[in-house]
Motif scaffolding. Structure first.
Motif, PDB file in Angstrom:
ATOM      1  N   GLY A   1      44.222  46.341  51.119  1.00  0.00           N
ATOM      2  CA  GLY A   1      42.899  46.409  50.502  1.00  0.00           C
ATOM      3  C   GLY A   1      42.934  46.654  49.004  1.00  0.00           C
ATOM      4  N   THR A   2      44.114  46.495  48.375  1.00  0.00           N
ATOM      5  CA  THR A   2      44.206  46.801  46.939  1.00  0.00           C
ATOM      6  C   THR A   2      43.635  45.689  46.067  1.00  0.00           C
ATOM      7  OG1 THR A   2      46.447  45.955  47.019  1.00  0.00           O
ATOM      8  CG2 THR A   2      46.194  48.349  47.038  1.00  0.00           C
ATOM      9  N   LEU A   3      43.413  44.504  46.660  1.00  0.00           N
ATOM     10  CA  LEU A   3      42.921  43.387  45.846  1.00  0.00           C
ATOM     11  C   LEU A   3      41.408  43.279  45.877  1.00  0.00           C
ATOM     12  CD1 LEU A   3      45.520  40.654  46.897  1.00  0.00           C
ATOM     13  CD2 LEU A   3      45.458  41.992  44.792  1.00  0.00           C
ATOM     14  N   ARG A   4      40.748  44.163  46.634  1.00  0.00           N
ATOM     15  CA  ARG A   4      39.299  44.035  46.770  1.00  0.00           C
ATOM     16  C   ARG A   4      38.571  45.293  46.327  1.00  0.00           C
ATOM     17  NH1 ARG A   4      38.744  43.154  53.046  1.00  0.00           N
ATOM     18  NH2 ARG A   4      40.842  42.330  52.796  1.00  0.00           N
ATOM     19  N   VAL A   5      37.350  45.102  45.832  1.00  0.00           N
ATOM     20  CA  VAL A   5      36.470  46.238  45.543  1.00  0.00           C
ATOM     21  C   VAL A   5      35.098  45.906  46.111  1.00  0.00           C
ATOM     22  CG1 VAL A   5      37.540  47.113  43.448  1.00  0.00           C
ATOM     23  CG2 VAL A   5      35.896  45.255  43.290  1.00  0.00           C
ATOM     24  N   SER A   6      34.308  46.945  46.303  1.00  0.00           N
ATOM     25  CA  SER A   6      32.960  46.729  46.798  1.00  0.00           C
ATOM     26  C   SER A   6      32.055  46.313  45.641  1.00  0.00           C
ATOM     27  CB  SER A   6      32.464  48.022  47.439  1.00  0.00           C
ATOM     28  OG  SER A   6      31.062  48.006  47.500  1.00  0.00           O
ATOM     29  N   THR A   7      31.090  45.448  45.934  1.00  0.00           N
ATOM     30  CA  THR A   7      30.207  44.949  44.872  1.00  0.00           C
ATOM     31  C   THR A   7      29.405  46.072  44.230  1.00  0.00           C
ATOM     32  OG1 THR A   7      28.656  44.399  46.618  1.00  0.00           O
ATOM     33  CG2 THR A   7      29.901  42.569  45.666  1.00  0.00           C
ATOM     34  N   ASP A   8      29.147  47.176  44.973  1.00  0.00           N
ATOM     35  CA  ASP A   8      28.387  48.230  44.301  1.00  0.00           C
ATOM     36  C   ASP A   8      29.240  49.381  43.773  1.00  0.00           C
ATOM     37  OD1 ASP A   8      26.865  47.917  47.302  1.00  0.00           O
ATOM     38  OD2 ASP A   8      28.360  49.498  47.076  1.00  0.00           O
ATOM     39  N   GLU A   9      30.538  49.129  43.687  1.00  0.00           N
ATOM     40  CA  GLU A   9      31.429  50.097  43.035  1.00  0.00           C
ATOM     41  C   GLU A   9      31.121  50.116  41.529  1.00  0.00           C
ATOM     42  OE1 GLU A   9      33.735  52.627  44.064  1.00  0.00           O
ATOM     43  OE2 GLU A   9      35.075  51.110  44.918  1.00  0.00           O
ATOM     44  N   SER A  10      31.281  51.317  40.912  1.00  0.00           N
ATOM     45  CA  SER A  10      31.061  51.353  39.464  1.00  0.00           C
ATOM     46  C   SER A  10      32.298  50.794  38.764  1.00  0.00           C
ATOM     47  CB  SER A  10      30.784  52.780  38.997  1.00  0.00           C
ATOM     48  OG  SER A  10      31.992  53.503  38.949  1.00  0.00           O
ATOM     49  N   LEU A  11      32.070  50.216  37.596  1.00  0.00           N
ATOM     50  CA  LEU A  11      33.155  49.615  36.836  1.00  0.00           C
ATOM     51  C   LEU A  11      34.200  50.672  36.453  1.00  0.00           C
ATOM     52  CD1 LEU A  11      33.665  46.765  36.018  1.00  0.00           C
ATOM     53  CD2 LEU A  11      32.659  47.234  33.797  1.00  0.00           C
ATOM     54  N   GLU A  12      33.719  51.880  36.269  1.00  0.00           N
ATOM     55  CA  GLU A  12      34.611  52.982  35.894  1.00  0.00           C
ATOM     56  C   GLU A  12      35.653  53.207  36.991  1.00  0.00           C
ATOM     57  OE1 GLU A  12      32.639  56.722  35.470  1.00  0.00           O
ATOM     58  OE2 GLU A  12      34.501  57.720  34.886  1.00  0.00           O
ATOM     59  N   ARG A  13      35.186  53.215  38.268  1.00  0.00           N
ATOM     60  CA  ARG A  13      36.095  53.413  39.400  1.00  0.00           C
ATOM     61  C   ARG A  13      37.098  52.269  39.473  1.00  0.00           C
ATOM     62  NH1 ARG A  13      37.768  57.529  42.016  1.00  0.00           N
ATOM     63  NH2 ARG A  13      37.995  56.425  43.982  1.00  0.00           N
ATOM     64  N   VAL A  14      36.619  51.042  39.188  1.00  0.00           N
ATOM     65  CA  VAL A  14      37.506  49.883  39.258  1.00  0.00           C
ATOM     66  C   VAL A  14      38.640  50.049  38.245  1.00  0.00           C
ATOM     67  CG1 VAL A  14      37.659  47.392  38.934  1.00  0.00           C
ATOM     68  CG2 VAL A  14      35.651  48.385  40.040  1.00  0.00           C
ATOM     69  N   LEU A  15      38.284  50.479  37.039  1.00  0.00           N
ATOM     70  CA  LEU A  15      39.295  50.666  35.996  1.00  0.00           C
ATOM     71  C   LEU A  15      40.261  51.778  36.376  1.00  0.00           C
ATOM     72  CD1 LEU A  15      37.269  50.352  32.703  1.00  0.00           C
ATOM     73  CD2 LEU A  15      39.036  48.835  33.568  1.00  0.00           C
ATOM     74  N   ASP A  16      39.715  52.787  37.022  1.00  0.00           N
ATOM     75  CA  ASP A  16      40.492  53.948  37.419  1.00  0.00           C
ATOM     76  C   ASP A  16      41.489  53.615  38.518  1.00  0.00           C
ATOM     77  OD1 ASP A  16      40.066  56.233  36.031  1.00  0.00           O
ATOM     78  OD2 ASP A  16      39.370  57.347  37.777  1.00  0.00           O
ATOM     79  N   ALA A  17      41.001  52.941  39.549  1.00  0.00           N
ATOM     80  CA  ALA A  17      41.790  52.777  40.769  1.00  0.00           C
ATOM     81  C   ALA A  17      42.450  51.412  40.888  1.00  0.00           C
ATOM     82  CB  ALA A  17      40.915  53.045  41.985  1.00  0.00           C
ATOM     83  N   HIS A  18      41.979  50.429  40.133  1.00  0.00           N
ATOM     84  CA  HIS A  18      42.496  49.070  40.347  1.00  0.00           C
ATOM     85  C   HIS A  18      43.156  48.485  39.115  1.00  0.00           C
ATOM     86  CE1 HIS A  18      40.693  48.460  44.341  1.00  0.00           C
ATOM     87  NE2 HIS A  18      39.787  49.287  43.875  1.00  0.00           N
ATOM     88  N   THR A  19      43.509  49.346  38.143  1.00  0.00           N
ATOM     89  CA  THR A  19      44.111  48.821  36.918  1.00  0.00           C
ATOM     90  C   THR A  19      45.365  48.019  37.237  1.00  0.00           C
ATOM     91  OG1 THR A  19      44.772  51.098  36.685  1.00  0.00           O
ATOM     92  CG2 THR A  19      43.305  50.235  35.016  1.00  0.00           C
ATOM     93  N   ASP A  20      46.071  48.433  38.286  1.00  0.00           N
ATOM     94  CA  ASP A  20      47.281  47.727  38.695  1.00  0.00           C
ATOM     95  C   ASP A  20      47.000  46.273  39.022  1.00  0.00           C
ATOM     96  OD1 ASP A  20      49.521  49.246  38.488  1.00  0.00           O
ATOM     97  OD2 ASP A  20      50.057  48.989  40.610  1.00  0.00           O
ATOM     98  N   GLY A  21      46.038  46.063  39.969  1.00  0.00           N
ATOM     99  CA  GLY A  21      45.678  44.710  40.371  1.00  0.00           C
ATOM    100  C   GLY A  21      45.128  43.916  39.192  1.00  0.00           C
ATOM    101  N   LEU A  22      44.328  44.597  38.379  1.00  0.00           N
ATOM    102  CA  LEU A  22      43.725  43.929  37.225  1.00  0.00           C
ATOM    103  C   LEU A  22      44.806  43.474  36.256  1.00  0.00           C
ATOM    104  CD1 LEU A  22      40.520  45.949  36.220  1.00  0.00           C
ATOM    105  CD2 LEU A  22      40.657  43.551  36.886  1.00  0.00           C
ATOM    106  N   GLN A  23      45.838  44.315  36.084  1.00  0.00           N
ATOM    107  CA  GLN A  23      46.860  43.961  35.123  1.00  0.00           C
ATOM    108  C   GLN A  23      47.810  42.900  35.668  1.00  0.00           C
ATOM    109  OE1 GLN A  23      48.361  47.735  33.876  1.00  0.00           O
ATOM    110  NE2 GLN A  23      46.873  47.834  32.211  1.00  0.00           N
ATOM    111  N   ARG A  24      48.160  43.042  36.932  1.00  0.00           N
ATOM    112  CA  ARG A  24      49.135  42.128  37.524  1.00  0.00           C
ATOM    113  C   ARG A  24      48.548  40.744  37.740  1.00  0.00           C
ATOM    114  NH1 ARG A  24      50.601  42.289  42.766  1.00  0.00           N
ATOM    115  NH2 ARG A  24      49.116  43.979  43.005  1.00  0.00           N
ATOM    116  N   LEU A  25      47.311  40.735  38.302  1.00  0.00           N
ATOM    117  CA  LEU A  25      46.693  39.489  38.727  1.00  0.00           C
ATOM    118  C   LEU A  25      45.654  39.041  37.702  1.00  0.00           C
ATOM    119  CD1 LEU A  25      46.958  37.976  41.430  1.00  0.00           C
ATOM    120  CD2 LEU A  25      44.913  39.173  42.207  1.00  0.00           C
TER     121      LEU A  25
END
Ligand SMILES: [Zn+2]
Length: 396
Positions: free
Chosen positions: A340-364
């Protein structure tokens, strides 16, 4: 200065311990200074002085690693990942993969390091007092050639860890004392961003004090000063003042940024018409209709009701020989998003995405946005995130 290119020394409890090249400079500096100090105790035995200096320096750095392991283990126990512990010029850093999410966790993680150091002080002082029978264990100041090497090293470790403890408890972010101050302010106000700014302001204040004190130590005439090497201490204080001030300033900026983007959700920035490949598509068609047509390196894969299941890359398709591609489907070669590391919920805040998914964002360069039923609703790319952050960044 800390580019993440540290040299791995060991792995403890699964935590990588590394050293930055700058660490060796300090190691040699400490060995050189201590050889001098111990040389005064054993004026006829240079080799012994040097060997004791080396052992002392290495045990000092072991103390720093134990201090950082204290932070790291409490962080791990609270579900925060540790990317590793690095030693560098100014001590150690336990690199957490995300920020703490409550004042209580922040407090426990922050205090764990100083508690370990306190335990080391008590242990070394206790052993030293036992060995000397309580008397002459005065931090090695009245040492004579009769003082044993073990006593000398214990006295040094007691002294240096006491300095480390007091220094770390200075209440300015990013020092441990500053993190404790932040945790208390966070607990009192319930407002993490405000608490961070408060602790960062304290940190900038203390960094200026250190720089001022350092300059004073360098400039004052020698005979008005304490014994030791005040010029070196002064230079070190100025340097560390700049490093801490810089860290406090960036924590402050980051927290301002986070509170600005706090209201932005994934659905606000995502590309709401994502191009996705069906998991049942044959590989020859996938190559033709998607990879050759759009020329993108990867596509999200959805099942027959539109749920996001994973990713397919062009190289995954091309590992299958051309003649066999009509007989195999995307499902056979794709990478499933099981964790589930490649997905986020549509109502997640952008802040959480940056916090928890920087890995996926950087790699992919992207994460997939899904609704409550797992249906793919959009793709958030790094560029979209950057665009959303830009007005906020330029405003601070
Ligand atoms: Zn610490």
């Amino acid at each position: 200065m800390l580019g993440g290119r540290s040299i791995q020394l060991a792995r403890v409890f699964g935590v990588r311990i590394g050293v930055d090249p700058s660490w060796f400079i300090v190691l040699f500096l400490i060995i050189w200074l201590l050889s001098d100090v111990y040389g005064d105790v054993y004026p006829t035995d240079d080799t012994k002085a040097f060997a004791l200096a080396t052992v002392s320096a290495l045990l000092f750095f072991l103390s720093v690693v134990l201090h950082e392991l204290g932070h790291a283990l409490v962080a791990i126990r609270n579900g925060i990942g540790i990317a590793g512990i690095d030693l560098w010029m100014f001590g150690g850093i336990a690199k957490m993969t995300r920020d703490t999410d409550s004042a209580g966790v922040e407090f426990r993680v922050a205090i764990a390091g100083p508690l370990v150091t306190l335990a080391i002080v008590v242990l070394c002082a206790g052993l030293g007092i036992l060995l000397t029978g309580g008397g002459g264990f005065a931090v090695g100041l009245d040492s004579t050639a009769q003082t044993s090497g073990v006593e000398l090293v214990l006295a040094y470790l007691t002294f240096v860890n006491t300095v480390l403890l007091l220094f770390n408890l200075i209440p300015g972010f990013p020092l441990d004392g500053g993190r404790i101050a932040r945790a208390i302010a966070w607990w009192r106000t319930g407002d993490r961003a405000r608490a961070t700014r408060f602790a960062a302001t304290l940190g900038r204040g203390f960094s200026l004090l250190m720089i001022a004190l350092g300059i004073l130590l360098v400039l004052l005439p020698e005979d008005t000063l304490l014994p030791g090497r005040p010029v070196l201490t002064g230079v070190w204080l100025v340097l560390i003042g700049f490093v801490l001030g810089g860290a406090a300033r960036s924590a402050d900026l980051q927290s301002r940024l986070a509170s600005r983007i706090g209201g932005i959700r994934v659905a606000d920035v995502m590309d709401a018409q994502p191009v996705a490949v069906g998991s049942g598509a044959h590989l020859d068609r996938a190559l033709e209709d998607f990879f050759l047509r759009y020329r993108w390196p990867w596509f999200p894969v959805v099942d027959d009701v539109g749920r996001f299941v994973g990713l397919i890359t062009r190289s995954e398709v091309e590992t299958v020989p051309e003649s066999a591609r009509a007989g195999q489907t995307v499902e056979d070669v794709m990478t499933r998003d099981l964790s589930g590391t490649l997905r986020v919920s549509t109502d997640e805040s952008l802040e959480r995405v940056l916090d928890a998914h920087t890995d996926g964002l950087q790699r992919l360069g992207a994460v997939m946005a899904v609704d409550g039923d797992g249906i793919l609703r959009g793709v958030v790319t790094l560029n979209q995130v950057k665009r959303a952050l830009r007005p906020a960044t330029s405003a601070v």
